[in-house]
Design a protein around this motif. Structure first.
Motif, PDB file in Angstrom:
ATOM      1  N   LYS A 119      46.921  49.995  44.220  1.00 56.75           N
ATOM      2  CA  LYS A 119      47.029  50.564  42.877  1.00 56.75           C
ATOM      3  C   LYS A 119      45.629  50.887  42.380  1.00 56.75           C
ATOM      4  O   LYS A 119      44.744  50.031  42.395  1.00 56.75           O
ATOM      5  CB  LYS A 119      47.703  49.572  41.926  1.00 56.75           C
ATOM      6  N   GLU A 120      45.439  52.129  41.955  1.00 54.01           N
ATOM      7  CA  GLU A 120      44.130  52.559  41.477  1.00 54.01           C
ATOM      8  C   GLU A 120      44.282  53.327  40.171  1.00 54.01           C
ATOM      9  O   GLU A 120      45.181  54.161  40.031  1.00 54.01           O
ATOM     10  CB  GLU A 120      43.437  53.453  42.514  1.00 54.01           C
ATOM     11  N   ASP A 145      44.149  37.224  53.158  1.00 49.84           N
ATOM     12  CA  ASP A 145      42.844  37.827  53.453  1.00 49.84           C
ATOM     13  C   ASP A 145      42.790  39.299  53.065  1.00 49.84           C
ATOM     14  O   ASP A 145      41.721  39.914  53.111  1.00 49.84           O
ATOM     15  CB  ASP A 145      42.520  37.692  54.945  1.00 49.84           C
ATOM     16  N   SER A 146      43.943  39.871  52.712  1.00 54.38           N
ATOM     17  CA  SER A 146      43.986  41.305  52.408  1.00 54.38           C
ATOM     18  C   SER A 146      43.776  41.601  50.928  1.00 54.38           C
ATOM     19  O   SER A 146      43.752  42.765  50.530  1.00 54.38           O
ATOM     20  CB  SER A 146      45.342  41.881  52.843  1.00 54.38           C
ATOM     21  N   ILE A 147      43.632  40.573  50.105  1.00 54.03           N
ATOM     22  CA  ILE A 147      43.538  40.774  48.662  1.00 54.03           C
ATOM     23  C   ILE A 147      42.188  41.380  48.291  1.00 54.03           C
ATOM     24  O   ILE A 147      41.134  40.838  48.613  1.00 54.03           O
ATOM     25  CB  ILE A 147      43.740  39.446  47.913  1.00 54.03           C
ATOM     26  N   ILE A 148      42.226  42.517  47.627  1.00 52.45           N
ATOM     27  CA  ILE A 148      41.037  43.208  47.133  1.00 52.45           C
ATOM     28  C   ILE A 148      41.299  43.619  45.685  1.00 52.45           C
ATOM     29  O   ILE A 148      42.341  44.207  45.396  1.00 52.45           O
ATOM     30  CB  ILE A 148      40.719  44.464  47.979  1.00 52.45           C
ATOM     31  N   TYR A 164      47.279  37.742  41.010  1.00 50.75           N
ATOM     32  CA  TYR A 164      46.773  38.224  39.725  1.00 50.75           C
ATOM     33  C   TYR A 164      45.252  38.296  39.723  1.00 50.75           C
ATOM     34  O   TYR A 164      44.565  37.577  40.438  1.00 50.75           O
ATOM     35  CB  TYR A 164      47.275  37.348  38.572  1.00 50.75           C
ATOM     36  N   TRP A 165      44.763  39.221  38.907  1.00 53.26           N
ATOM     37  CA  TRP A 165      43.332  39.438  38.735  1.00 53.26           C
ATOM     38  C   TRP A 165      43.010  39.367  37.245  1.00 53.26           C
ATOM     39  O   TRP A 165      43.775  39.853  36.414  1.00 53.26           O
ATOM     40  CB  TRP A 165      42.915  40.805  39.260  1.00 53.26           C
ATOM     41  N   GLN A 166      41.880  38.786  36.947  1.00 50.09           N
ATOM     42  CA  GLN A 166      41.432  38.692  35.563  1.00 50.09           C
ATOM     43  C   GLN A 166      39.945  39.007  35.503  1.00 50.09           C
ATOM     44  O   GLN A 166      39.162  38.535  36.324  1.00 50.09           O
ATOM     45  CB  GLN A 166      41.688  37.292  35.011  1.00 50.09           C
ATOM     46  N   LYS A 167      39.568  39.839  34.536  1.00 48.63           N
ATOM     47  CA  LYS A 167      38.174  40.259  34.451  1.00 48.63           C
ATOM     48  C   LYS A 167      37.825  40.583  33.005  1.00 48.63           C
ATOM     49  O   LYS A 167      38.668  41.068  32.251  1.00 48.63           O
ATOM     50  CB  LYS A 167      37.945  41.496  35.335  1.00 48.63           C
ATOM     51  N   SER A 177      40.552  49.269  41.450  1.00 47.52           N
ATOM     52  CA  SER A 177      41.319  49.413  42.685  1.00 47.52           C
ATOM     53  C   SER A 177      41.773  48.040  43.158  1.00 47.52           C
ATOM     54  O   SER A 177      40.963  47.121  43.294  1.00 47.52           O
ATOM     55  CB  SER A 177      40.457  50.080  43.763  1.00 47.52           C
ATOM     56  N   PHE A 178      43.084  47.895  43.408  1.00 44.89           N
ATOM     57  CA  PHE A 178      43.667  46.618  43.806  1.00 44.89           C
ATOM     58  C   PHE A 178      44.523  46.835  45.053  1.00 44.89           C
ATOM     59  O   PHE A 178      45.349  47.748  45.095  1.00 44.89           O
ATOM     60  CB  PHE A 178      44.505  46.040  42.670  1.00 44.89           C
TER      61      PHE A 178
END
Length: 294
Positions: A119-120, A145-148, A164-167, A177-178
């Motif tokens: 997802k970008e 290991d594929s999490i970006i 989940y990502w938090q920033k 980009s995820f």
């Protein structure tokens, strides 16, 4: 001070003033189903917002709808890079400045037995607080290991794996980009193994919950992935202002109505996440002790 120096100082001050975050919060909760991403986005504008909100999604948008607590209109505008979501936010007010999107995106590609998620998007405003969670299909096995980006975290609600990502402090125009890959387990044998894994995971989560409660470890962030978007936003504000924040502050900075904030806080209180203390005609909000690690 010379005129030249005065002009330079004035320009610097103007740049600093304009550097305030245009969006106080961007939250996204996504569910993958049938190789499609069903995305619910919640945005809170700054009090001094611009006239237009523009977000570029690189993924193909299949369906789109929006809602807001102020008069607005949103439209899709295709481009070579993707599709813009453009909203008129000129009528947002300090009390009413929340907008929500529901999107269906083409963001999953199957390669052999694996599914690749990507997802970008670009938010053409600066963002103070960002949160995005993705629920994988049931009976999925994640390749961790594929999490970006690599600061992504993994949790579960007992049924699905959640990444989940938090920033904080995202500048205007930054490409977000995820990516990750996973497999969907099939067959009765794999199903049985998966169910055993789920049961073991539930046991681990239960034991961890007891450890948090009785050893009083600070685990406040681990509950975020299972909160609704409004709850996440309010919890962010509670963490920002610290214990004892007045409910009026939450209403003012969240952009939600008094009734909505009261309803969300009541739900959080009933689930033993926050404690409300009546002071005069308002409430002060405190995290429960075991979430503070005290």
């Amino acid at each position: 001070m010379s005129i030249e120096k005065y002009v330079i100082v004035t320009i610097i001050l103007l740049c600093v003033a304009q550097g305030a975050y245009a969006l106080t919060f961007y939250g996204s909760e996504s569910h993958i189903e049938d190789e499609k991403l069903f995305d619910s986005v919640r945005i809170t504008l700054n009090e001094n917002n611009s006239q237009q909100l523009k977000i570029l999604y690189m993924n193909k948008i299949i369906n789109f709808s929006f809602s807001a607590n102020f008069p607005t209109n949103c439209e899709l505008s295709p481009s070579e890079r993707g599709t813009f979501v453009i909203c008129d936010v000129s009528k947002a007010t300090p009390k009413n400045r929340s907008i929500a999107f529901n999107l269906t995106l083409q963001s999953v590609q199957k390669v052999g037995d694996k599914y690749n998620f990507k997802k970008e998007f670009v938010v053409y405003e600066s963002v103070n607080s960002f949160f995005m969670s993705v629920y994988l299909p049931k009976l999925s096995q994640l390749n961790s290991d594929s999490i970006i980006p690599t600061y992504g975290a993994i949790t579960s609600d007992g049924r699905s794996i959640i990444v989940y990502w938090q920033k904080n402090s995202i500048p205007l125009g930054e490409l977000l980009s995820f990516q990750m890959s996973y497999e969907v387990i099939g067959g009765q044998q794999d199903y049985t193994v998966s169910m055993i894994s789920v049961v073991l995971l539930i046991i681990v989560v239960f034991v961890a919950a007891l450890a948090v409660k009785y050893k009083k470890l600070p685990e406040i962030r681990t509950i975020f992935p299972v909160l609704k978007s409004d709850e996440k936003m309010i919890m962010e504000l509670i963490l920002k202002h610290g214990d004892g924040v007045n409910q009026k502050v939450i209403v003012r900075e969240s952009g939600l109505s008094k009734a909505k904030v009261s309803k969300v806080l009541k739900s959080l209180s009933e689930r033993d996440i926050v404690r409300l203390e009546r002071v005069g005609r308002s409430n002060r909000i405190y995290l429960v002790k075991y979430l503070k690690g005290k």
